[in-house]
Design a protein around this motif. Sequence first.
Motif, mmCIF file in Angstrom:
data_model
loop_
_atom_site.group_PDB
_atom_site.id
_atom_site.type_symbol
_atom_site.label_atom_id
_atom_site.label_comp_id
_atom_site.label_asym_id
_atom_site.label_seq_id
_atom_site.Cartn_x
_atom_site.Cartn_y
_atom_site.Cartn_z
ATOM 1 N N LEU A 158 0.851 -1.188 0.000
ATOM 2 C CA LEU A 158 0.000 0.000 0.000
ATOM 3 C C LEU A 158 0.882 1.232 0.000
ATOM 4 O O LEU A 158 1.755 1.383 0.861
ATOM 5 C CB LEU A 158 -0.908 0.007 1.242
ATOM 6 C CG LEU A 158 -1.827 1.209 1.399
ATOM 7 C CD1 LEU A 158 -2.875 1.242 0.292
ATOM 8 C CD2 LEU A 158 -2.508 1.166 2.766
ATOM 9 N N ILE A 159 0.666 2.106 -0.982
ATOM 10 C CA ILE A 159 1.372 3.385 -1.049
ATOM 11 C C ILE A 159 0.295 4.452 -0.956
ATOM 12 O O ILE A 159 -0.636 4.473 -1.755
ATOM 13 C CB ILE A 159 2.163 3.530 -2.366
ATOM 14 C CG1 ILE A 159 3.196 2.414 -2.476
ATOM 15 C CG2 ILE A 159 2.795 4.916 -2.449
ATOM 16 C CD1 ILE A 159 3.895 2.346 -3.812
ATOM 17 N N VAL A 160 0.412 5.325 0.026
ATOM 18 C CA VAL A 160 -0.595 6.348 0.258
ATOM 19 C C VAL A 160 0.039 7.717 0.083
ATOM 20 O O VAL A 160 1.118 7.978 0.610
ATOM 21 C CB VAL A 160 -1.199 6.224 1.685
ATOM 22 C CG1 VAL A 160 -2.241 7.294 1.934
ATOM 23 C CG2 VAL A 160 -1.791 4.836 1.882
ATOM 24 N N GLY A 161 -0.635 8.582 -0.654
ATOM 25 C CA GLY A 161 -0.145 9.937 -0.852
ATOM 26 C C GLY A 161 -1.236 10.935 -0.557
ATOM 27 O O GLY A 161 -2.369 10.574 -0.259
ATOM 28 N N GLY A 162 -0.885 12.191 -0.647
ATOM 29 C CA GLY A 162 -1.857 13.249 -0.425
ATOM 30 C C GLY A 162 -1.454 14.121 0.730
ATOM 31 O O GLY A 162 -0.615 13.758 1.545
ATOM 32 N N GLY A 163 -2.091 15.259 0.803
ATOM 33 C CA GLY A 163 -1.704 16.263 1.775
ATOM 34 C C GLY A 163 -2.278 16.105 3.166
ATOM 35 O O GLY A 163 -1.667 16.536 4.123
ATOM 36 N N LEU A 172 -6.120 3.484 6.143
ATOM 37 C CA LEU A 172 -4.889 2.916 6.703
ATOM 38 C C LEU A 172 -5.209 1.842 7.739
ATOM 39 O O LEU A 172 -4.578 0.783 7.761
ATOM 40 C CB LEU A 172 -4.015 4.006 7.314
ATOM 41 C CG LEU A 172 -3.364 4.967 6.319
ATOM 42 C CD1 LEU A 172 -2.692 6.122 7.051
ATOM 43 C CD2 LEU A 172 -2.373 4.245 5.432
ATOM 44 N N LYS A 173 -6.184 2.106 8.590
ATOM 45 C CA LYS A 173 -6.582 1.113 9.596
ATOM 46 C C LYS A 173 -7.106 -0.151 8.929
ATOM 47 O O LYS A 173 -6.798 -1.264 9.346
ATOM 48 C CB LYS A 173 -7.647 1.692 10.536
ATOM 49 C CG LYS A 173 -7.087 2.666 11.540
ATOM 50 C CD LYS A 173 -8.189 3.203 12.452
ATOM 51 C CE LYS A 173 -7.616 4.185 13.445
ATOM 52 N NZ LYS A 173 -8.669 4.770 14.297
ATOM 53 N N TYR A 174 -7.906 0.014 7.879
ATOM 54 C CA TYR A 174 -8.455 -1.146 7.173
ATOM 55 C C TYR A 174 -7.331 -1.969 6.535
ATOM 56 O O TYR A 174 -7.239 -3.178 6.730
ATOM 57 C CB TYR A 174 -9.456 -0.706 6.095
ATOM 58 C CG TYR A 174 -9.947 -1.866 5.269
ATOM 59 C CD1 TYR A 174 -10.994 -2.660 5.709
ATOM 60 C CD2 TYR A 174 -9.322 -2.202 4.061
ATOM 61 C CE1 TYR A 174 -11.439 -3.745 4.970
ATOM 62 C CE2 TYR A 174 -9.746 -3.275 3.326
ATOM 63 C CZ TYR A 174 -10.803 -4.048 3.777
ATOM 64 O OH TYR A 174 -11.213 -5.114 3.044
ATOM 65 N N PHE A 175 -6.483 -1.309 5.764
ATOM 66 C CA PHE A 175 -5.433 -2.033 5.034
ATOM 67 C C PHE A 175 -4.320 -2.540 5.931
ATOM 68 O O PHE A 175 -3.602 -3.469 5.547
ATOM 69 C CB PHE A 175 -4.887 -1.186 3.891
ATOM 70 C CG PHE A 175 -5.730 -1.251 2.661
ATOM 71 C CD1 PHE A 175 -5.740 -2.387 1.870
ATOM 72 C CD2 PHE A 175 -6.525 -0.169 2.279
ATOM 73 C CE1 PHE A 175 -6.520 -2.454 0.738
ATOM 74 C CE2 PHE A 175 -7.313 -0.234 1.144
ATOM 75 C CZ PHE A 175 -7.302 -1.374 0.370
ATOM 76 N N LYS A 176 -4.158 -1.972 7.112
ATOM 77 C CA LYS A 176 -3.140 -2.444 8.046
ATOM 78 C C LYS A 176 -3.289 -3.944 8.303
ATOM 79 O O LYS A 176 -2.310 -4.667 8.471
ATOM 80 C CB LYS A 176 -3.240 -1.657 9.363
ATOM 81 C CG LYS A 176 -2.222 -2.049 10.395
ATOM 82 C CD LYS A 176 -2.419 -1.244 11.668
ATOM 83 C CE LYS A 176 -1.448 -1.725 12.729
ATOM 84 N NZ LYS A 176 -1.686 -1.045 13.996
ATOM 85 N N LYS A 177 -4.513 -4.412 8.296
ATOM 86 C CA LYS A 177 -4.812 -5.819 8.566
ATOM 87 C C LYS A 177 -4.514 -6.737 7.379
ATOM 88 O O LYS A 177 -4.334 -7.934 7.571
ATOM 89 C CB LYS A 177 -6.296 -5.965 8.943
ATOM 90 C CG LYS A 177 -6.703 -5.174 10.145
ATOM 91 C CD LYS A 177 -8.214 -5.184 10.314
ATOM 92 C CE LYS A 177 -8.635 -4.120 11.330
ATOM 93 N NZ LYS A 177 -10.069 -3.890 11.284
#
Length: 180
Positions: A158-163, A172-177
Amino acid sequence: TLKFLIKAQAKILILSHRGRPLEKMKNQKVRGKNLNEFSLRKDARVLTKLLGKKVIFIPNFRFSEIKLILNQAPEESVFLLENLRFLESEEKNDSELAQELASLGDYYINDAFAVSHRANASVAAITKFLPSYGGLGLEAEIRNLSQVMKNPKRPLVLIVGGGKAKDKVGILKYFKKIVD
């Protein structure tokens, strides 16, 4: 979606956003040409090149005039309305603005996955006044995201971007699992 609609000989009016011009006006007391960075005028030129078809920029929000222009335009015409975030009523999800925008068309197609969560007049309220559909790009985003959420290929990165990190906490909490 735009190419599909052009091929189907539809007249197209594109509604869009760029940045937060009203916040900048309030915070920095900027005027006039300092707001050019928020205008969509350049986007009309870029879209003209991408589509191979002239995209006519509409620089104002005089809806009765815009309606006349659209009604007199030939089929397959493509227009881009100025940045709706210049209007306070846009981010307030104002019903009157939504009705004005809806009066300019016969159907509403949302192809903007990135703003679909926003309660803006051109995203949410407008759907009360026009038959509304998801565009081909939005459909692809949902299909791909659904695939990743239901049956991801491994390893899943998972790569997350944005301000704004606070906007991403839930995902993030969902994909952490499930991410590797």
